[in-house]
Design a protein around this motif. Structure first.
Motif, PDB file in Angstrom:
ATOM      1  N   UNK A   2       4.685  10.526   1.428  1.00  0.00           N
ATOM      2  CA  UNK A   2       5.575  10.767   0.289  1.00  0.00           C
ATOM      3  C   UNK A   2       6.236   9.465  -0.154  1.00  0.00           C
ATOM      4  N   UNK A   3       6.648   8.647   0.821  1.00  0.00           N
ATOM      5  CA  UNK A   3       7.227   7.352   0.477  1.00  0.00           C
ATOM      6  C   UNK A   3       6.217   6.424  -0.174  1.00  0.00           C
ATOM      7  N   UNK A   4       4.995   6.435   0.338  1.00  0.00           N
ATOM      8  CA  UNK A   4       3.939   5.600  -0.252  1.00  0.00           C
ATOM      9  C   UNK A   4       3.640   6.059  -1.682  1.00  0.00           C
ATOM     10  N   UNK A   5       3.638   7.384  -1.899  1.00  0.00           N
ATOM     11  CA  UNK A   5       3.388   7.916  -3.233  1.00  0.00           C
ATOM     12  C   UNK A   5       4.481   7.490  -4.211  1.00  0.00           C
ATOM     13  N   UNK A   6       5.725   7.502  -3.758  1.00  0.00           N
ATOM     14  CA  UNK A   6       6.834   7.113  -4.630  1.00  0.00           C
ATOM     15  C   UNK A   6       6.866   5.611  -4.895  1.00  0.00           C
ATOM     16  N   UNK A   7       6.291   4.827  -3.987  1.00  0.00           N
ATOM     17  CA  UNK A   7       6.346   3.370  -4.133  1.00  0.00           C
ATOM     18  C   UNK A   7       5.662   2.906  -5.415  1.00  0.00           C
ATOM     19  N   UNK A   8       4.582   3.578  -5.807  1.00  0.00           N
ATOM     20  CA  UNK A   8       3.831   3.143  -6.993  1.00  0.00           C
ATOM     21  C   UNK A   8       4.665   3.258  -8.271  1.00  0.00           C
ATOM     22  N   UNK A   9       5.209   4.442  -8.607  1.00  0.00           N
ATOM     23  CA  UNK A   9       6.020   4.503  -9.828  1.00  0.00           C
ATOM     24  C   UNK A   9       7.318   3.706  -9.733  1.00  0.00           C
ATOM     25  N   UNK A  10       7.910   3.633  -8.554  1.00  0.00           N
ATOM     26  CA  UNK A  10       9.159   2.889  -8.420  1.00  0.00           C
ATOM     27  C   UNK A  10       8.964   1.394  -8.635  1.00  0.00           C
ATOM     28  N   UNK A  11       7.749   0.920  -8.410  1.00  0.00           N
ATOM     29  CA  UNK A  11       7.463  -0.498  -8.641  1.00  0.00           C
ATOM     30  C   UNK A  11       6.787  -0.744  -9.979  1.00  0.00           C
ATOM     31  N   UNK A  12       6.700   0.295 -10.810  1.00  0.00           N
ATOM     32  CA  UNK A  12       6.187   0.115 -12.166  1.00  0.00           C
ATOM     33  C   UNK A  12       4.685   0.198 -12.312  1.00  0.00           C
ATOM     34  N   UNK A  56      17.574  12.224  -1.555  1.00  0.00           N
ATOM     35  CA  UNK A  56      16.188  12.687  -1.623  1.00  0.00           C
ATOM     36  C   UNK A  56      15.885  13.339  -2.966  1.00  0.00           C
ATOM     37  N   UNK A  57      16.826  14.116  -3.485  1.00  0.00           N
ATOM     38  CA  UNK A  57      16.612  14.751  -4.775  1.00  0.00           C
ATOM     39  C   UNK A  57      16.499  13.759  -5.917  1.00  0.00           C
ATOM     40  N   UNK A  58      17.174  12.622  -5.782  1.00  0.00           N
ATOM     41  CA  UNK A  58      17.120  11.612  -6.824  1.00  0.00           C
ATOM     42  C   UNK A  58      15.856  10.773  -6.814  1.00  0.00           C
ATOM     43  N   UNK A  59      15.168  10.713  -5.669  1.00  0.00           N
ATOM     44  CA  UNK A  59      13.970   9.872  -5.573  1.00  0.00           C
ATOM     45  C   UNK A  59      12.876  10.277  -6.560  1.00  0.00           C
ATOM     46  N   UNK A  60      12.448  11.551  -6.609  1.00  0.00           N
ATOM     47  CA  UNK A  60      11.399  11.899  -7.572  1.00  0.00           C
ATOM     48  C   UNK A  60      11.857  11.767  -9.015  1.00  0.00           C
ATOM     49  N   UNK A  61      13.155  11.922  -9.263  1.00  0.00           N
ATOM     50  CA  UNK A  61      13.649  11.744 -10.631  1.00  0.00           C
ATOM     51  C   UNK A  61      13.531  10.286 -11.050  1.00  0.00           C
ATOM     52  N   UNK A  62      13.894   9.376 -10.127  1.00  0.00           N
ATOM     53  CA  UNK A  62      13.773   7.948 -10.438  1.00  0.00           C
ATOM     54  C   UNK A  62      12.315   7.548 -10.617  1.00  0.00           C
ATOM     55  N   UNK A  63      11.434   8.075  -9.744  1.00  0.00           N
ATOM     56  CA  UNK A  63      10.014   7.752  -9.861  1.00  0.00           C
ATOM     57  C   UNK A  63       9.414   8.351 -11.129  1.00  0.00           C
ATOM     58  N   UNK A  64       9.813   9.588 -11.466  1.00  0.00           N
ATOM     59  CA  UNK A  64       9.254  10.253 -12.633  1.00  0.00           C
ATOM     60  C   UNK A  64       9.642   9.609 -13.941  1.00  0.00           C
ATOM     61  N   UNK A  65      10.751   8.881 -13.955  1.00  0.00           N
ATOM     62  CA  UNK A  65      11.183   8.241 -15.199  1.00  0.00           C
ATOM     63  C   UNK A  65      10.215   7.162 -15.656  1.00  0.00           C
ATOM     64  N   UNK A  66       9.379   6.658 -14.749  1.00  0.00           N
ATOM     65  CA  UNK A  66       8.404   5.630 -15.119  1.00  0.00           C
ATOM     66  C   UNK A  66       7.083   6.229 -15.594  1.00  0.00           C
ATOM     67  N   UNK A  67       6.916   7.565 -15.448  1.00  0.00           N
ATOM     68  CA  UNK A  67       5.645   8.194 -15.777  1.00  0.00           C
ATOM     69  C   UNK A  67       5.561   8.661 -17.228  1.00  0.00           C
ATOM     70  N   UNK A  68       6.692   8.807 -17.893  1.00  0.00           N
ATOM     71  CA  UNK A  68       6.769   9.360 -19.256  1.00  0.00           C
ATOM     72  C   UNK A  68       5.894  10.601 -19.405  1.00  0.00           C
TER      73      UNK A  68
END
Length: 259
Positions: free
Chosen positions: A128-138, A201-213
């Protein structure tokens, strides 16, 4: 309708991280919280009533992606396939360990299942952390690599573990409770730690999802008009069932379950 679909996607993704994060985090710490077979059964009993209901939120996330944002879902599945493999493998291994633990022949079998629960929980958290790393890094459409991916995966896994500890302090009794409380700390009320990690934890997918449009990848309006009302009804049912389960099993565990 696309705004409602986006809100449901965010709700389901954050819901999985917060709710499933509790049982995944507790499973990660099973060897620490439970030092003998009896203690490990008690630890498993603390989250056993919840884990199936919590997994529904991940399934719902995938369903909303496939139905309301099919283009985005296809791109993510293709680009993040190497990350999804260990995530799904960890999920399967952990559930197999939980379901078969009380059905095998003897102590060695139960010990093997305990290893499966722990290893599967760690695999889920790290993936899950590895999956979030991609959008969080753009770079959301390919697996993250290098030190950033490693550090993000470890940080998210540590957050899962901290969330599990907070959950354990609310559910466990006896020596396993004391071990959890020792790491959480005795300052403040037991639920303070769980509330803090839930927000993070709840904020992590929201932060990552903001880069996905995802709004730019929504399905056609006719499809959304058909799916969103159904999803709203399903969501109401999920929330009601989740609230009922948490109320039913709100007391601390004092004896092992059937797992």
């Amino acid at each position: 309708m696309d705004t409602l679909a986006l809100a449901l996607l965010a709700l389901f993704a954050s819901g999985w991280f917060v709710l499933a994060g509790a049982d995944v985090g507790t499973g990660m710490l099973l060897p620490y919280l439970g030092r003998d077979p009896g203690e490990r059964r008690l630890v498993i009993a603390s989250f056993a009533p919840f884990f199936l209901g919590n997994e529904v939120w991940l399934i719902a996330t995938a369903g909303v992606l496939a139905g309301c944002f099919p283009e985005l879902e296809g791109t993510l599945l293709t680009g993040q396939f190497p990350v999804l493999v260990p995530l799904l493998a960890g999920w399967i291994v952990r559930d197999l360990g939980l379901w078969t633990r009380g059905r095998g022949p003897g102590r060695r079998w139960r010990a093997l299942c305990d290893v499966a629960v722990t290893a599967g929980s760690w695999s889920l958290a790290l993936a899950a952390g590895w999956l979030l790393a991609a959008p969080l890094t753009g770079r959301p459409y390919e697996p993250a690599g290098g030190p950033v991916a490693v550090l993000t995966a470890l940080a998210v896994a540590a957050l899962f573990a901290a969330h599990g500890l907070g959950f354990a302090t609310l559910r466990l009794t006896g020596v396993p409770y004391e071990r959890a409380r020792r790491l959480v700390g005795r300052a403040g009320r037991p639920w303070h730690s769980l509330a803090l990690t839930a927000v993070l934890l709840g904020g992590l997918p929201l932060a990552a999802g903001s880069t996905l449009t995802p709004g730019s990848h929504a399905a056609d309006p006719a499809t959304l008009r058909l799916l969103v009302p159904v999803l709203l009804a399903v969501t109401a049912g999920m929330v009601a069932v989740q609230a009922w389960i948490w109320r039913l099993f709100r007391h601390r565990v004092t004896e092992p379950s059937y797992f």
